[in-house]
Design a protein around this motif. Sequence first.
Motif, mmCIF file in Angstrom:
data_model
loop_
_atom_site.group_PDB
_atom_site.id
_atom_site.type_symbol
_atom_site.label_atom_id
_atom_site.label_comp_id
_atom_site.label_asym_id
_atom_site.label_seq_id
_atom_site.Cartn_x
_atom_site.Cartn_y
_atom_site.Cartn_z
ATOM 1 N N HIS A 1 46.164 45.090 37.767
ATOM 2 C CA HIS A 1 45.171 44.683 36.534
ATOM 3 C C HIS A 1 44.124 43.709 36.978
ATOM 4 O O HIS A 1 43.183 43.306 36.602
ATOM 5 N N TYR A 2 45.207 42.084 37.245
ATOM 6 C CA TYR A 2 44.240 41.246 37.717
ATOM 7 C C TYR A 2 43.520 40.768 39.331
ATOM 8 O O TYR A 2 42.491 39.977 38.770
ATOM 9 N N TRP A 3 44.263 41.722 39.857
ATOM 10 C CA TRP A 3 43.349 41.387 41.129
ATOM 11 C C TRP A 3 42.826 42.513 41.642
ATOM 12 O O TRP A 3 42.450 42.327 42.823
ATOM 13 N N ARG A 4 43.021 43.533 40.744
ATOM 14 C CA ARG A 4 42.366 44.385 41.330
ATOM 15 C C ARG A 4 42.175 45.716 42.676
ATOM 16 O O ARG A 4 42.241 46.344 43.300
ATOM 17 N N ILE A 5 43.972 45.634 42.762
ATOM 18 C CA ILE A 5 44.184 46.157 44.198
ATOM 19 C C ILE A 5 45.024 47.219 43.453
ATOM 20 O O ILE A 5 46.223 47.673 43.384
#
Length: 163
Positions: free
Chosen positions: A49-53
Amino acid sequence: MLGINLFVAFYERSWGKALASSLLLADARHTLSDVWVTLTVLLGLAGIHYWRIPWLDQVLAVPVGLLVFWSAWEVLQENIPVLTDRAAIPPKTLRELVLSLPGILDCHDITSRGIPGRMIFIEMHMVVEPLDVESAHRLTEAVERLLQERYGPVRVTIHLEPL
């Protein structure tokens, strides 16, 4: 929920050690592995969600699987001797110890199970000189005391046989 599981894991572990309870210790390990799995899932969610991994979830599945496997392996390894009814003490060792007491002529059909230091169940046939019941009873009590001194908590069943 994470905090509750963490508290429960340490609470169970402390009581498991105090009571020498393999059941409580195993459950504490299981609950602690739940904590690690939850933390890993949260890390995976944050990574996506936050780091888009997007692939982080699949990568974190490997340590989760290893953790579950390791936890199960520890529980099995600790409890297999009890579950398989493996001999706690070799019969030859018990026989030699019992025969060291005077008045006992033979000892055979010896079985033992349990965990040394916790509780051991021992069964045996004992051949004694022809004695009255009271004297034979004193011999069985001497055997029980000797086994308790050597191995800790034991429960002994002795089948007396005359010569």
